[in-house]
Design an enzyme around this catalytic site. Structure first.
Site, PDB file in Angstrom:
ATOM      1  N   HIS A 118      41.935  26.429  33.321  1.00 36.89           N
ATOM      2  CA  HIS A 118      41.209  27.363  32.548  1.00 36.89           C
ATOM      3  C   HIS A 118      41.548  27.410  31.180  1.00 36.89           C
ATOM      4  CE1 HIS A 118      39.342  29.345  36.317  1.00 36.89           C
ATOM      5  NE2 HIS A 118      38.833  28.282  35.982  1.00 36.89           N
ATOM      6  N   ASN A 214      48.736  36.369  49.783  1.00 38.21           N
ATOM      7  CA  ASN A 214      47.765  36.963  48.947  1.00 38.21           C
ATOM      8  C   ASN A 214      47.665  38.444  49.731  1.00 38.21           C
ATOM      9  OD1 ASN A 214      45.455  38.255  47.722  1.00 38.21           O
ATOM     10  ND2 ASN A 214      44.757  36.368  47.323  1.00 38.21           N
TER      11      ASN A 214
HETATM   12  P1  NAD Z   1      41.334  37.269  40.745  1.00 37.59           P
HETATM   13  O1  NAD Z   1      41.569  38.309  39.686  1.00 37.59           O
HETATM   14  O2  NAD Z   1      39.884  37.059  41.090  1.00 37.59           O
HETATM   15  O3  NAD Z   1      42.239  37.641  42.144  1.00 37.59           O
HETATM   16  C1  NAD Z   1      43.603  37.932  42.007  1.00 37.59           C
HETATM   17  C2  NAD Z   1      44.046  37.857  43.438  1.00 37.59           C
HETATM   18  O4  NAD Z   1      45.334  38.035  43.629  1.00 37.59           O
HETATM   19  C3  NAD Z   1      43.099  38.928  44.496  1.00 37.59           C
HETATM   20  O5  NAD Z   1      42.905  38.241  45.653  1.00 37.59           O
HETATM   21  C4  NAD Z   1      44.439  39.877  45.037  1.00 37.59           C
HETATM   22  O6  NAD Z   1      44.443  40.112  46.244  1.00 37.59           O
HETATM   23  C5  NAD Z   1      45.589  38.703  44.690  1.00 37.59           C
HETATM   24  N1  NAD Z   1      46.735  39.642  44.444  1.00 37.59           N
HETATM   25  C6  NAD Z   1      46.907  40.668  43.536  1.00 37.59           C
HETATM   26  N2  NAD Z   1      48.284  41.034  43.438  1.00 37.59           N
HETATM   27  C7  NAD Z   1      49.056  40.069  44.109  1.00 37.59           C
HETATM   28  C8  NAD Z   1      50.460  40.010  44.289  1.00 37.59           C
HETATM   29  N3  NAD Z   1      51.334  40.732  43.847  1.00 37.59           N
HETATM   30  N4  NAD Z   1      50.570  38.816  45.256  1.00 37.59           N
HETATM   31  C9  NAD Z   1      49.801  38.172  45.741  1.00 37.59           C
HETATM   32  N5  NAD Z   1      48.568  38.268  45.616  1.00 37.59           N
HETATM   33  C10 NAD Z   1      48.069  39.326  44.732  1.00 37.59           C
HETATM   34  O7  NAD Z   1      42.066  35.992  40.160  1.00 37.59           O
HETATM   35  P2  NAD Z   1      41.771  34.628  40.140  1.00 37.59           P
HETATM   36  O8  NAD Z   1      41.367  34.042  41.767  1.00 37.59           O
HETATM   37  O9  NAD Z   1      42.716  33.772  39.492  1.00 37.59           O
HETATM   38  O10 NAD Z   1      40.242  34.394  39.385  1.00 37.59           O
HETATM   39  C11 NAD Z   1      39.842  34.933  38.223  1.00 37.59           C
HETATM   40  C12 NAD Z   1      40.046  34.164  36.993  1.00 37.59           C
HETATM   41  O11 NAD Z   1      40.810  35.368  36.188  1.00 37.59           O
HETATM   42  C13 NAD Z   1      40.604  32.863  36.805  1.00 37.59           C
HETATM   43  O12 NAD Z   1      39.980  32.069  36.108  1.00 37.59           O
HETATM   44  C14 NAD Z   1      41.888  33.170  35.729  1.00 37.59           C
HETATM   45  O13 NAD Z   1      41.571  32.646  34.504  1.00 37.59           O
HETATM   46  C15 NAD Z   1      41.537  34.530  35.157  1.00 37.59           C
HETATM   47  N6  NAD Z   1      42.596  35.360  35.014  1.00 37.59           N
HETATM   48  C16 NAD Z   1      43.952  34.905  34.719  1.00 37.59           C
HETATM   49  C17 NAD Z   1      45.132  35.708  34.392  1.00 37.59           C
HETATM   50  C18 NAD Z   1      46.464  35.481  33.884  1.00 37.59           C
HETATM   51  O14 NAD Z   1      46.573  34.444  33.150  1.00 37.59           O
HETATM   52  N7  NAD Z   1      47.580  35.915  34.280  1.00 37.59           N
HETATM   53  C19 NAD Z   1      44.726  37.225  34.551  1.00 37.59           C
HETATM   54  C20 NAD Z   1      43.445  37.735  34.794  1.00 37.59           C
HETATM   55  C21 NAD Z   1      42.587  36.947  35.090  1.00 37.59           C
END
Ligand code: NAD
Length: 246
Positions: A118, A214
């Site tokens: 992304h 997860n």
């Molecule tokens: P999501 O927010 O949809 O899901 C996050 C997942 O991580 C959930 O299933 C949750 O249960 C799990 N989770 C939370 N804390 C955790 C931990 N400590 N250990 C293990 N698992 C944990 O995120 P996604 O699936 O990546 O999709 C959403 C979109 O969000 C992506 O396209 C991404 O580009 C974007 N995003 C990116 C960031 C980043 O760059 N850090 C942050 C927020 C969103």
């Protein structure tokens, strides 16, 4: 044998491990995920502000959110989960990281083959003339939004917003990695943002062993996951790594 040791053995006996990561791996670095109303996303709806139509209609409003997001992301440091993936590459087990994250933490943890599905936060892009600028404080602070030096149009971070397509070369590279691996580690993704979310199914259909980490079950868990570890990414990966060296 305990589960962590069993997975460590699988990694040690593998030919080609690929990690597929999502926002959850960076939560312990202080970056909130999209799902679960925390921090930034209790204030902004990502489906609204991170949609390309919103950016085109109202870049001022979207940049208000982006400035806050950049502040969180640029303060963040790799956590033990990122660091274990860096070490697994150094030891020769992990061949690629396909990440949905835009935070650059995998590279900071030492991974060199990172496919940023992304995009990333390090560059700004002019949608009008295609010019790319590296992110700089003074550019981001420009009000109401950063503008292109050449054509004076608003700059957008070089990340894929909802409603935008993934560049073909990135999709192809990621698919090739998914096809090549014999073990895929799925870490901290809800598995619902497509087309990225389809990659583990490609790995499974090529007979890869699927290890999922997860805090909660996802669409993968009951369908393709072979080993589900319901815990934080940092603790789980550290426990697995403990047995890699032994
Ligand atoms: P999501 O927010 O949809 O899901 C996050 C997942 O991580 C959930 O299933 C949750 O249960 C799990 N989770 C939370 N804390 C955790 C931990 N400590 N250990 C293990 N698992 C944990 O995120 P996604 O699936 O990546 O999709 C959403 C979109 O969000 C992506 O396209 C991404 O580009 C974007 N995003 C990116 C960031 C980043 O760059 N850090 C942050 C927020 C969103």
């Amino acid at each position: 044998m305990n589960l962590y040791k069993e997975i460590a053995e699988i990694i040690k006996n593998s030919n080609y491990v690929v990690a597929f990561t999502g926002a959850g791996i960076s939560v312990e670095s202080g970056i909130p995920p999209f799902r679960g109303a925390q921090g930034l996303w209790s204030k902004y709806d990502p489906m609204e502000v991170a949609h390309i139509e919103s950016f085109l209609k109202n870049p001022t409003k979207v940049w208000e959110m982006l400035r806050e997001m950049f502040e969180v992301v640029f303060k963040a440091k790799p956590n033990p989960a990122h660091i274990v993936l860096g070490k697994l590459e150094k030891l020769g087990y992990l061949k690629a990281v396909i990440t949905q994250n835009i935070d650059g933490l995998h590279q900071l943890a030492g991974n060199t083959n990172v496919i940023e599905y992304h995009g990333n936060c390090r560059w700004l892009l002019c949608l009008k003339c295609g010019k790319k600028e590296p992110v700089k404080k003074e550019l981001i602070e420009n009000l109401p939004y950063p503008i292109c030096k050449d054509c004076k149009n608003p700059l957008k971070p070089d990340v894929i917003f909802f409603g935008e397509s993934i560049p073909f070369e990135i999709m192809q590279k990621a698919e090739n990695e998914a096809k090549s691996c014999d073990v895929m580690l799925i870490i901290g993704t809800s598995g619902i943002v497509y087309p990225a979310a389809g990659l583990p199914y490609i790995a499974k259909s090529n007979n890869a062993i699927i290890v999922e980490i997860n805090l909660e079950e996802t669409p993968y868990t009951q369908s393709i996951t072979d080993y589900f570890l319901k815990d934080k990414a940092s603790e789980t990966l550290s426990k697995i790594f403990h047995y890699i060296g032994s």
